[in-house]
Scaffold this active site. Sequence first.
Site, PDB file in Angstrom:
ATOM      1  N   ASP A 128      10.590  11.148  13.943  1.00  0.00           N
ATOM      2  CA  ASP A 128      10.526  11.388  12.490  1.00  0.00           C
ATOM      3  C   ASP A 128       9.154  11.896  12.063  1.00  0.00           C
ATOM      4  OD1 ASP A 128      11.396  11.479   9.862  1.00  0.00           O
ATOM      5  OD2 ASP A 128      10.921   9.386   9.465  1.00  0.00           O
ATOM      6  N   LYS A 158       4.651  -3.557   8.668  1.00  0.00           N
ATOM      7  CA  LYS A 158       5.750  -2.639   8.353  1.00  0.00           C
ATOM      8  C   LYS A 158       7.038  -3.246   8.869  1.00  0.00           C
ATOM      9  CE  LYS A 158       7.348   2.091   9.191  1.00  0.00           C
ATOM     10  NZ  LYS A 158       7.533   2.467   7.792  1.00  0.00           N
ATOM     11  N   TRP A 167       8.743  -1.547   1.977  1.00  0.00           N
ATOM     12  CA  TRP A 167       7.326  -1.585   1.622  1.00  0.00           C
ATOM     13  C   TRP A 167       6.447  -1.821   2.846  1.00  0.00           C
ATOM     14  CZ3 TRP A 167       5.333   0.127  -2.721  1.00  0.00           C
ATOM     15  CH2 TRP A 167       6.168   0.229  -3.846  1.00  0.00           C
ATOM     16  N   ILE A 174       0.814  -1.212   0.000  1.00  0.00           N
ATOM     17  CA  ILE A 174       0.000   0.000   0.000  1.00  0.00           C
ATOM     18  C   ILE A 174       0.849   1.266   0.000  1.00  0.00           C
ATOM     19  CG2 ILE A 174      -1.997  -1.067   1.101  1.00  0.00           C
ATOM     20  CD1 ILE A 174      -1.119   0.133   3.750  1.00  0.00           C
ATOM     21  N   ALA A 175       2.130   1.178   0.359  1.00  0.00           N
ATOM     22  CA  ALA A 175       2.995   2.363   0.364  1.00  0.00           C
ATOM     23  C   ALA A 175       4.431   1.911   0.558  1.00  0.00           C
ATOM     24  CB  ALA A 175       2.584   3.331   1.474  1.00  0.00           C
ATOM     25  N   HIS A 176       5.347   2.845   0.333  1.00  0.00           N
ATOM     26  CA  HIS A 176       6.759   2.580   0.559  1.00  0.00           C
ATOM     27  C   HIS A 176       7.285   3.610   1.539  1.00  0.00           C
ATOM     28  CE1 HIS A 176      11.125   2.374  -0.164  1.00  0.00           C
ATOM     29  NE2 HIS A 176      10.888   1.112  -0.487  1.00  0.00           N
ATOM     30  N   LEU A 183      11.595   2.115   5.869  1.00  0.00           N
ATOM     31  CA  LEU A 183      12.033   0.743   6.142  1.00  0.00           C
ATOM     32  C   LEU A 183      11.568  -0.227   5.072  1.00  0.00           C
ATOM     33  CD1 LEU A 183      11.451   0.536   9.981  1.00  0.00           C
ATOM     34  CD2 LEU A 183      13.579   0.951   8.760  1.00  0.00           C
TER      35      LEU A 183
END
Length: 837
Positions: free
Chosen positions: A369, A271, A254, A247-249, A252
């Site tokens: 972060d 994750k 994918w 669903i996203a990158h 850390l």
Amino acid sequence: MNQCTVPGCGGTVEDGYCVVCGMAATANPDPAAAGAGPAPGACSEPGCSGTIADGYCDVCGSPAAAPAAAASPAPPPSSSSPSSPSPSSPSRCTQSGCTGAIVDGYCDVCGMPPSVRSAGTPASGSSGGAHTGSGYTGSGRTGSTRTGSTRTGSSRSSGRRGMLGAGLVEVPRVPYRDPSTAVLSDPQVAENRRYCSNCGEPVGRSRDGRPGRTEGFCAKCRTAFSFTPKLAAGDLVGGQYEVLGCIAHGGLGWIYLALDRNVNDRWVVLKGLLDTGDADALAAATAERAYLAEVEHPNIVKIYNFVQHGGAGYIVMEYVGGASLKDILQQRRSATGEQSLPVGQAIAYGLEVLQAFGYLHAQGLVYCDFKPDNVIQSEEQLRLIDLGGVRRLDDQDGAIYGTVGYQAPEIADAGPSISSDLYTVGRALAVLSFPFKGYTSTWADSLPPAADVPVLARFPSYDRLLRRATHKDPARRFQDAAEMAEQLTGVLREVLAAEDGEQRPAPSGLFGPERSVPGITTERLIDRADVLPRVLRAEAAVSLPVPLVSGGDPAAGFLAGLTALEPARMAGALAAAPQQTPEVRLALARVRIELGAYDEARALLDAFDAEAPGDWRTAWYRALATLAEGRPDEAAPLFDDLYALLPGEAAPKLALAYCLELSAPRDAAALYETVWRTDRQYIGAAFGLARVRLDAGDRAAATAALDSVPSTSIHFHAAQVAAMAAAVRGRSPGDVTAAELGRAGERLEALGLEGDRHDRLAAEVFEAALDWVEHAASGAGGGRPQGGTVLGAPLLDAPLRVRLEATYRSLARRATDREDRRWFVDCANAVRPRTLL
């Protein structure tokens, strides 16, 4: 298929790469050379006794070395040049017999990588310093930068919780996103977004018409990179979580959507964990981060589990459907062309994030972060979605995550702290609320001048809040999330009032109410000295709000019972207090200022500062003493510093405006207007604004400011008297109009004054009207006046003289002083109508 030539690996080569260890096939391998290397399964790194398992050493983590000539081993990287692939030939391949060059981490002839260490481990001698992107910076943490030198405290409620913007601003809803629609059909990372996770160098880029590699090693620091998904649809992770797709990158790797087959097929997100190249490291990482499962806050994604799969570790967390703040910003740009979010909306997001940060900090954790990518709005709720960078405040050695443009500049040397976390919130607010070009380069650790940013120029308090939050000196930033939220809420009230004209007042958590309006009483205004009396600095100092007493002081209850005493009596009571606590001494210093004993006050402040260093109230009272002494030019910078420290508070702005009335009237007017527009409880701001406008010759604006004082205020009559005086007092007959004279009479009648108070003001209005009539009749005003009345009298000479004479005689009858009586009689005789007898 060919057998892999890497020692200890039993895999086969397909499409040029081993299916087990992932190493490229060796070009023209030399059996003799291969046999001269270490025994199969032994690590080839000097001094390491480990063995190769699945292509990597189980001790040092290095990959298995490709066959090379025994006489020409590849030397380790030079500590003096960490970015060079090889000390002897920086761009030459180190494989025996190969004449190729290292391009994008691989040889362009044989396809082998240089001799490297494991992913995430800098080469020997590498500094591991500054970074770009969402990598991490290894550093020895020196401790928190929280010093208390700018302590402000926090007790004011920021509004109704449970909705974005603390109930003050409406934020557009973001519909919940169906999880099944979030899966990417072709998960790829664009080449222009491929960076080394360790040093930030571009990796995986196209060269000479060839597409960039999705897996390889950074040519600068030799850290492995991979942009290829490690999990595929249908994989069952941890025997429980069925993968549906990417669903996203993120930093850390994918991020995957999965179904929890053990808990009602609920949607979850997987994750990757950091540094999980072997079983021991994976187990340690899982155990070390297990505390994240205990995090429970409505603005933070819930962590369910930690699992292992295929030699890698994953965090299992709840799925949050919606849009990230980055996506919301990009959608606004696409839909409207606007390059930023409305300031109120951005602040609403900031307040929610600060709620989450306050919780994390209370648990001894820092987020590290934060950026708009890492928080999602779903419906009307905001959630932090990425806890991969969260670490304990007392963790001295853990990896530190951050993103250039958001990360505090001291992180590499001092490590993360509460103030560095809050720094990231300030930077994110800036990125969201104005077009912040160069925030990762030119302005990577600073803000552009306010004059160059319309939003910051329009909202000075917001500008000051951002500059405090992102100050390079950690000690000058906000020191806790509640403190920052307190000031941000005050700024939000200012912003919204400027945008829609509606007030959203709330009591301050740091100051009491305004004590008085300096120099303003109805009696003083009736005395014809000035339209608005000039404020004495001592009066201004006494009128300002008083900082609140710390509730933790043993004498707090005792001090609460003294608030109604006159200064002299209060000084005696404080001197005889049962306990001479810091708060008692601070209160006594304030009273000494009111009594004009400035040296004694400063001595008390010095003693208080020794016991409670860094308390902002010491600076407040020192500035107050300077103002009361009649030195506004010296007090102004002191109050300006307090305004920068407390940008959401009205009191510093009001104090600074008093200081600037004569030296910088335009700046004073802007401050008065900001305070008055935001909160009508500060009546002194309305009178101050009227004074400045009147001094500039703008009677209409001065009258408008006075008319804005609400009828419920105890100063309403004074404001109306001042507005009436502004229409008639000190003006030449040719400057006033019939309408203004009529309005002045209407104001007087509406006040309902009686006796001398009414007649003194009525005489003043009649005098101005008579002068106007005579001026008009002389021809200078355009001829004989037509129509209009004042206090029921026509704007004609004879009727006005009759009413003015009667008013003077009424004043004479009530006068108790003989000279006053004679003066009123003389005035009456002077204005009575002319007759033939």
